[in-house]
Scaffold this active site. Structure first.
Site, short mmCIF file in Angstrom:
data_model
loop_
_atom_site.label_atom_id
_atom_site.label_comp_id
_atom_site.label_asym_id
_atom_site.label_seq_id
_atom_site.Cartn_x
_atom_site.Cartn_y
_atom_site.Cartn_z
N ASP A 30 0.61 -1.35 -0.01
CA ASP A 30 -0.12 0.03 -0.14
C ASP A 30 0.70 1.53 -0.20
OD1 ASP A 30 -1.58 -2.07 1.19
OD2 ASP A 30 -3.26 -0.61 0.63
N ILE A 31 1.90 1.18 0.46
CA ILE A 31 2.87 2.69 0.70
C ILE A 31 3.87 2.67 -0.20
CG2 ILE A 31 4.06 3.93 2.38
CD1 ILE A 31 2.39 2.62 4.45
N GLN A 93 12.59 10.01 5.73
CA GLN A 93 11.46 9.53 6.03
C GLN A 93 10.70 9.67 7.31
OE1 GLN A 93 10.95 5.59 4.71
NE2 GLN A 93 11.74 5.70 2.82
N HIS A 99 11.91 -1.87 7.41
CA HIS A 99 11.31 -2.50 6.14
C HIS A 99 12.18 -2.55 4.96
CE1 HIS A 99 10.24 1.87 5.54
NE2 HIS A 99 10.25 1.49 4.20
N HIS A 101 12.13 -2.48 0.53
CA HIS A 101 11.46 -2.19 -0.54
C HIS A 101 11.75 -3.28 -1.58
CE1 HIS A 101 9.28 1.86 0.55
NE2 HIS A 101 10.35 1.62 1.26
#
Ligand SMILES: [Zn+2]
Length: 137
Positions: A30-31, A93, A99, A101
Site C-alpha cells: 500500500d505505501i 522518511q 522495512h 522495498h
C-alpha cells in the site's frame, strides 16, 4: 508504538494489501507504490532499524523478501528487481520501522524512481497482490 504506521498496518488498524504474512514478517503493497509489483517487507514486531532486529527477526524479514521477490519475478517478469532499505531520519522518511522495498524494474520505467510516488487504485493493488500470492503458493 501506537503512532507507528507500520505497527498499525500489522495490527490491522490500517487496511493493507497483504501479499505474504508469517509469524514474524509481513509483506504488503500500500505505501510507496512505484510500479506493478512494488512490495514492502516489514518485521511484524516494532524494530526501528536494522540494529534493532534480533537474529530471528532478521532471518524472517530477509527470508520473506527472497520468497516474495521470486514470486514477483514469476508474476511480472520484470527486467530486474532492486531491494532498498530506507527508513528513519537519515533517509528523510517519517516511518521509523524497519522495512525493505522490493522494487521491480520494468522497461517503461527506465532507471528513475519518481518521488513522491503515484498510487494505483485499490483494485489494481488487489490484482497485483493476487498475482504475487498465486506465485507464492
Ligand atoms: Zn512499528
Amino acid at each position: 508504538m501506537a503512532e507507528c504506521v507500520f505497527c498499525k498496518i500489522v495490527a490491522g488498524q490500517i487496511p493493507a494489501t497483504v501479499v505474504h504474512e508469517d509469524a514474524q514478517a509481513m509483506a504488503f503493497m500500500d505505501i510507496g507504490q512505484v510500479n506493478p509489483g512494488h512490495v514492502l517487507v516489514a518485521a511484524k514486531a516494532h524494530a526501528e532499524n536494522i540494529y534493532a532486529l534480533d537474529d530471528d527477526q532478521a532471518a524472517a524479514v530477509f527470508r520473506a523478501a527472497a520468497r516474495v521477490a521470486r514470486a514477483i519475478r514469476a508474476a511480472f517478469s520484470p527486467e530486474g528487481l532492486s531491494v532498498y532499505q530506507a527508513n528513519g531520519r537519515s533517509a528523510g522518511q517519517t516511518v521509523f520501522h524497519f522495512h525493505l522495498h522490493l522494487v521491480p524494474r520494468h522497461p517503461e520505467d527506465g532507471m528513475s524512481l519518481a518521488w513522491p510516488v503515484k498510487n494505483p487504485p485499490r483494485e489494481k493493488l488487489e490484482e497485483y497482490a493476487a498475482r504475487i500470492r498465486r506465485k507464492l503458493a
